[in-house]
Design a protein around this motif. Structure first.
Motif, PDB file in Angstrom:
ATOM      1  N   THR A 150       0.837  -1.211   0.000  1.00  0.00           N
ATOM      2  CA  THR A 150       0.000   0.000   0.000  1.00  0.00           C
ATOM      3  C   THR A 150       0.867   1.255   0.000  1.00  0.00           C
ATOM      4  O   THR A 150       0.610   2.205  -0.748  1.00  0.00           O
ATOM      5  CB  THR A 150      -0.924   0.004   1.239  1.00  0.00           C
ATOM      6  OG1 THR A 150      -1.748  -1.165   1.212  1.00  0.00           O
ATOM      7  CG2 THR A 150      -1.801   1.248   1.249  1.00  0.00           C
ATOM      8  N   TYR A 168       0.084  -7.602 -11.129  1.00  0.00           N
ATOM      9  CA  TYR A 168      -0.813  -7.247 -10.036  1.00  0.00           C
ATOM     10  C   TYR A 168      -1.452  -8.483  -9.404  1.00  0.00           C
ATOM     11  O   TYR A 168      -1.510  -8.602  -8.172  1.00  0.00           O
ATOM     12  CB  TYR A 168      -1.909  -6.308 -10.551  1.00  0.00           C
ATOM     13  CG  TYR A 168      -1.438  -4.939 -10.937  1.00  0.00           C
ATOM     14  CD1 TYR A 168      -1.185  -3.967  -9.972  1.00  0.00           C
ATOM     15  CD2 TYR A 168      -1.258  -4.590 -12.275  1.00  0.00           C
ATOM     16  CE1 TYR A 168      -0.760  -2.692 -10.322  1.00  0.00           C
ATOM     17  CE2 TYR A 168      -0.833  -3.322 -12.636  1.00  0.00           C
ATOM     18  CZ  TYR A 168      -0.583  -2.374 -11.661  1.00  0.00           C
ATOM     19  OH  TYR A 168      -0.157  -1.119 -12.019  1.00  0.00           O
ATOM     20  N   GLU A 208      -8.535  -9.848  -5.247  1.00  0.00           N
ATOM     21  CA  GLU A 208      -8.266  -9.123  -6.484  1.00  0.00           C
ATOM     22  C   GLU A 208      -9.161  -7.899  -6.650  1.00  0.00           C
ATOM     23  O   GLU A 208      -8.750  -6.897  -7.222  1.00  0.00           O
ATOM     24  CB  GLU A 208      -8.410 -10.054  -7.692  1.00  0.00           C
ATOM     25  CG  GLU A 208      -7.179 -10.901  -7.934  1.00  0.00           C
ATOM     26  CD  GLU A 208      -7.091 -11.428  -9.353  1.00  0.00           C
ATOM     27  OE1 GLU A 208      -7.432 -10.683 -10.298  1.00  0.00           O
ATOM     28  OE2 GLU A 208      -6.682 -12.585  -9.512  1.00  0.00           O
ATOM     29  N   ASP A 209     -10.410  -7.976  -6.154  1.00  0.00           N
ATOM     30  CA  ASP A 209     -11.298  -6.813  -6.282  1.00  0.00           C
ATOM     31  C   ASP A 209     -10.769  -5.638  -5.451  1.00  0.00           C
ATOM     32  O   ASP A 209     -10.824  -4.486  -5.886  1.00  0.00           O
ATOM     33  CB  ASP A 209     -12.720  -7.167  -5.881  1.00  0.00           C
ATOM     34  CG  ASP A 209     -12.814  -7.729  -4.459  1.00  0.00           C
ATOM     35  OD1 ASP A 209     -11.792  -8.220  -3.944  1.00  0.00           O
ATOM     36  OD2 ASP A 209     -13.907  -7.669  -3.866  1.00  0.00           O
ATOM     37  N   LEU A 210     -10.201  -5.943  -4.265  1.00  0.00           N
ATOM     38  CA  LEU A 210      -9.613  -4.869  -3.452  1.00  0.00           C
ATOM     39  C   LEU A 210      -8.344  -4.330  -4.108  1.00  0.00           C
ATOM     40  O   LEU A 210      -8.054  -3.133  -4.039  1.00  0.00           O
ATOM     41  CB  LEU A 210      -9.288  -5.390  -2.052  1.00  0.00           C
ATOM     42  CG  LEU A 210     -10.470  -5.712  -1.142  1.00  0.00           C
ATOM     43  CD1 LEU A 210      -9.984  -6.207   0.211  1.00  0.00           C
ATOM     44  CD2 LEU A 210     -11.359  -4.481  -0.964  1.00  0.00           C
ATOM     45  N   ARG A 228      -7.813  -4.168  -7.337  1.00  0.00           N
ATOM     46  CA  ARG A 228      -8.243  -3.299  -8.451  1.00  0.00           C
ATOM     47  C   ARG A 228      -8.764  -1.961  -7.937  1.00  0.00           C
ATOM     48  O   ARG A 228      -8.482  -0.913  -8.509  1.00  0.00           O
ATOM     49  CB  ARG A 228      -9.323  -4.001  -9.270  1.00  0.00           C
ATOM     50  CG  ARG A 228      -8.796  -5.134 -10.161  1.00  0.00           C
ATOM     51  CD  ARG A 228      -9.843  -5.551 -11.166  1.00  0.00           C
ATOM     52  NE  ARG A 228     -11.031  -6.089 -10.516  1.00  0.00           N
ATOM     53  CZ  ARG A 228     -11.193  -7.378 -10.210  1.00  0.00           C
ATOM     54  NH1 ARG A 228     -10.252  -8.249 -10.515  1.00  0.00           N
ATOM     55  NH2 ARG A 228     -12.297  -7.793  -9.616  1.00  0.00           N
ATOM     56  N   GLU A 229      -9.492  -1.984  -6.846  1.00  0.00           N
ATOM     57  CA  GLU A 229     -10.129  -0.766  -6.346  1.00  0.00           C
ATOM     58  C   GLU A 229      -9.141   0.175  -5.652  1.00  0.00           C
ATOM     59  O   GLU A 229      -9.268   1.395  -5.742  1.00  0.00           O
ATOM     60  CB  GLU A 229     -11.250  -1.129  -5.367  1.00  0.00           C
ATOM     61  CG  GLU A 229     -12.442  -1.806  -6.017  1.00  0.00           C
ATOM     62  CD  GLU A 229     -13.446  -2.285  -4.978  1.00  0.00           C
ATOM     63  OE1 GLU A 229     -13.320  -1.871  -3.799  1.00  0.00           O
ATOM     64  OE2 GLU A 229     -14.338  -3.074  -5.340  1.00  0.00           O
ATOM     65  N   ASN A 230      -8.162  -0.396  -4.963  1.00  0.00           N
ATOM     66  CA  ASN A 230      -7.319   0.427  -4.083  1.00  0.00           C
ATOM     67  C   ASN A 230      -5.855   0.531  -4.476  1.00  0.00           C
ATOM     68  O   ASN A 230      -5.165   1.445  -4.008  1.00  0.00           O
ATOM     69  CB  ASN A 230      -7.399  -0.114  -2.656  1.00  0.00           C
ATOM     70  CG  ASN A 230      -8.808  -0.098  -2.101  1.00  0.00           C
ATOM     71  OD1 ASN A 230      -9.402   0.954  -1.902  1.00  0.00           O
ATOM     72  ND2 ASN A 230      -9.368  -1.282  -1.868  1.00  0.00           N
ATOM     73  N   LYS A 239      -5.089  -3.846 -16.190  1.00  0.00           N
ATOM     74  CA  LYS A 239      -5.844  -5.032 -15.787  1.00  0.00           C
ATOM     75  C   LYS A 239      -5.060  -5.777 -14.716  1.00  0.00           C
ATOM     76  O   LYS A 239      -3.851  -5.606 -14.580  1.00  0.00           O
ATOM     77  CB  LYS A 239      -6.091  -5.924 -17.001  1.00  0.00           C
ATOM     78  CG  LYS A 239      -6.933  -5.263 -18.083  1.00  0.00           C
ATOM     79  CD  LYS A 239      -7.107  -6.187 -19.274  1.00  0.00           C
ATOM     80  CE  LYS A 239      -7.926  -5.514 -20.371  1.00  0.00           C
ATOM     81  NZ  LYS A 239      -8.091  -6.389 -21.566  1.00  0.00           N
ATOM     82  N   SER A 240      -5.759  -6.625 -13.975  1.00  0.00           N
ATOM     83  CA  SER A 240      -5.108  -7.293 -12.849  1.00  0.00           C
ATOM     84  C   SER A 240      -3.993  -8.230 -13.294  1.00  0.00           C
ATOM     85  O   SER A 240      -3.079  -8.528 -12.527  1.00  0.00           O
ATOM     86  CB  SER A 240      -6.137  -8.074 -12.029  1.00  0.00           C
ATOM     87  OG  SER A 240      -6.767  -9.071 -12.830  1.00  0.00           O
TER      88      SER A 240
END
Length: 245
Positions: free
Chosen positions: A44, A61, A72-74, A76-78, A85-86
């Motif tokens: 982070t 990623y 993976e959704d977190l 992509r979002e943060n 793309k991931s």
């Protein structure tokens, strides 16, 4: 000879990087690659404070998310800020020519920086910035004198100032760097900032060799196999040579 010359110039940047901060005592970075929470905090910090200039273009990623236990959704979002793309490599959006114009040289990719510099060097370097009005970005660094980058973690640390001590050298009193002390206006205390830097170092060590823990685990199994195989080999040798002796 041509190949040797090419190899020399290929390795020259690594030699130059390793040469910075000669004579400065490095603080020990007690990182822990098994600490997933520390690695997540380090990722982070890297994405929010370092990724604007430095990439880790040999990582993906989704691999980082998988290894560090980040959904993976977190991720992509943060932690993905470039529209990538991931499954993409972690490249930033800064054009190399523009970065070279701003900083004098393009900021290096940091995927392997922990393997080139060492964890202790990075840990000490990120805690060794101090105010120096003579420098283009207003800061200098004890470990890397005449550093060409700003102190991007200053909002967390506060404004660091270099304090000197007086020592007697060859019968004369001289001022030597003694310590760097923050003005206390940062978001973190000294202990919290040191931990943030350590988390970042932890992430960079992981980046340099993502399979290190797996390799070490496999190493124990390999050594165990060798020991068992050695025992059977000795017993077999004794069996074959029993009649001779």
């Amino acid at each position: 000879m041509k190949k040797m010359i090419i190899a020399f110039f290929t390795l020259l940047p690594a030699f130059a990087m390793a040469a910075g901060g000669e004579g400065v005592k490095l603080d020990k970075a007690h990182y822990d690659l098994t600490d997933k929470v520390s690695l997540q905090r380090g990722a982070t910090t890297f994405m929010n404070y370092c990724f604007g200039c430095h990439s880790t273009q040999y990582q993906r990623y989704n691999r980082v998310a998988q290894d560090l236990g980040i959904p993976e959704d977190l991720m992509r979002e943060n932690l993905i800020f470039t529209g990538a793309k991931s499954g993409d490599l972690m490249k930033n959006a800064v054009a190399e020519k523009e970065a070279a114009k701003w900083f004098g040289a393009p900021p290096p990719d940091l995927t392997l920086v922990a393997r080139v510099r060492g964890a202790d060097w990075i840990y000490t370097y990120l805690r060794s910035f101090y105010v120096d009005p003579s420098r283009p970005f207003g800061v200098n660094n004890l470990v890397f004198p005449a550093v060409g980058m700003p102190h991007v973690l200053e909002p967390l640390q506060g404004t660091p100032r270099l304090h000197y001590a007086t020592e007697v050298v060859n019968g004369e009193e001289v001022k030597v760097p003694h310590s760097i002390v923050s003005d206390g206006n940062g978001e973190l205390s000294t202990e919290e900032y040191d931990q943030t830097v350590l988390d970042l170092v932890n992430f960079l060590v992981y980046s340099g060799e993502p399979v290190q823990l797996e390799r070490e685990r496999m190493g124990f199994w390999v050594l165990g196999f060798i020991v068992i195989f050695f025992i059977f080999t000795v017993l077999l040798k004794k069996e074959y040579w029993r009649d001779v002796h």
